[in-house]
Enzyme design. Structure first.
Site, PDB file in Angstrom:
ATOM      1  CG  ASP A  68      -1.587  -1.564   0.852  1.00  0.00           C
ATOM      2  OD1 ASP A  68      -2.354  -1.437   0.618  1.00  0.00           O
ATOM      3  OD2 ASP A  68      -2.059  -2.095   2.958  1.00  0.00           O
ATOM      4  CD  GLU A 233      -8.992  -3.573   0.178  1.00  0.00           C
ATOM      5  OE1 GLU A 233      -9.228  -3.764   0.561  1.00  0.00           O
ATOM      6  OE2 GLU A 233      -8.559  -4.348   0.078  1.00  0.00           O
TER       7      GLU A 233
END
Length: 342
Positions: A68, A233
């Site tokens: 991420d 997401e």
């Protein structure tokens, strides 16, 4: 260093970072020579100088383990932050060779456990770095895997280089009673110079809300901008030439070489949607044109961030290294119709 505020396992990296030779989070290296903070005025979109010869897939080396990632550039130095203990990071003077940075939060902040008591090991997810109004804003998530008991927090600093992070407290939180999840923050500045925050993971999908320019916290309603039944997401929103582009990660994350993460996108004339893909399908109805589904070596690309509309960073699992998650960077190009491509 974290300064006090004036206001009060998605994929856990601790073992990789602390036990793998050469991958430990080290103390902050000697910073570049001190100079005035970068201007708060953003450059024209797509104007960031890129490493020589890196018009496609950047040839990276050094400290590459990541999940991420979010990326920003200050003068001639690139900085990256990532999921992991206290938000670890990296820096690079050329965008290609990366060195480790110590975590922003050496210890968990005391107020996190008030909202997410089951979070362990200072595990902080999916940070987001953006410069606005003369400061760098660092949004981040505190949660536990598979739970909607989550929060998005905020810290700020004059610059990443300074390391003078100030706790700005809670931004938004969710509980099991909510139909969305307060993780995966992404800040975007609209065409009028107003800040917004996109967020969300699975459940009812991706949301976006306007931020107050002073507090950098929500000041209005939540708008739903994308949804999908099999997982969605990690929103990233950028503005370019009259359109807002929404990039999301769909599919299954955080399963190593069994991950099915894929990066898809759509665009809208309005920041609150509707976001349509190349075929005109609304992303609220499962639309999304594929940008990156990976290959035999790089499996499950996602958790992406885009800097200045021409640099995209994401993680993927390395099929030649037992599925270790690593950062990948590409120059992001745009075709004559205004759609993104590598």
């Amino acid at each position: 260093m974290l300064l006090p505020s004036s206001r009060g396992l998605r994929f856990s990296l601790p073992l990789l970072l602390m036990l793998s030779p050469g991958l430990a989070l080290a103390s902050n290296p000697a910073p570049p020579p001190t100079t005035p903070p970068p201007s708060s005025t953003p450059p024209p979109t797509g104007s960031t100088p890129l490493p020589a010869g890196q018009s496609g897939f950047w040839e990276l080396s050094g400290n590459l383990v990541s999940h991420d990632p979010t990326i920003i550039k200050e003068r001639n130095t690139w900085y990256l932050m990532q999921t992991g203990p206290g938000i670890g990071g990296k820096y690079s003077h050329d965008g290609l060779y990366w060195n480790p940075l110590a975590p922003v939060f050496p210890r968990p902040l005391s107020w996190w456990s008030r909202y997410v008591p089951d979070n362990r090991n200072n595990d902080v997810w999916a940070p987001e770095l953006k410069r606005f109004n003369g400061r760098v804003w660092l949004y981040y998530s505190i949660s536990t895997f598979g739970s909607q008991r989550s929060l998005i927090g905020l810290a700020s600093a004059p610059s990443v280089e300074s390391g003078q992070w100030r706790d700005e407290g809670l931004v938004i939180r969710t509980t099991s009673a909510d139909n969305y999840n307060a993780i995966d923050p992404d800040m975007v500045i609209d065409a009028s110079g107003n800040p917004w925050l996109a967020l969300g993971s699975w459940n009812s999908g991706i949301k976006i809300t306007r931020l107050d320019r002073s507090t950098m916290k929500p000041t209005g309603r939540l708008y739903s901008i994308a949804a999908r039944g099999n997982g969605i997401e990690a929103p990233t929103v950028v503005y370019r030439d009259g359109y807002y582009y929404l990039f999301v990660s769909v599919g299954r994350c955080c399963a190593g070489l069994d991950s099915t993460y894929t990066i898809v996108y759509g665009r809208s004339r309005n920041i609150t949607g509707p976001y349509l893909d190349r075929n005109g399908t609304d992303m609220m109805r499962g639309g999304g044109s594929v940008l990156d589904r990976g290959n035999n070596r790089w499996v499950g690309p996602g958790g992406q961030d885009i800097y200045d509309t021409n640099v995209i960073v994401r993680h993927a699992y390395d099929g030649t290294d037992n599925g270790t998650p690593k950062m990948l960077i590409n120059t992001l190009h745009w075709d004559s119709a205004g759609w993104p491509r590598y």
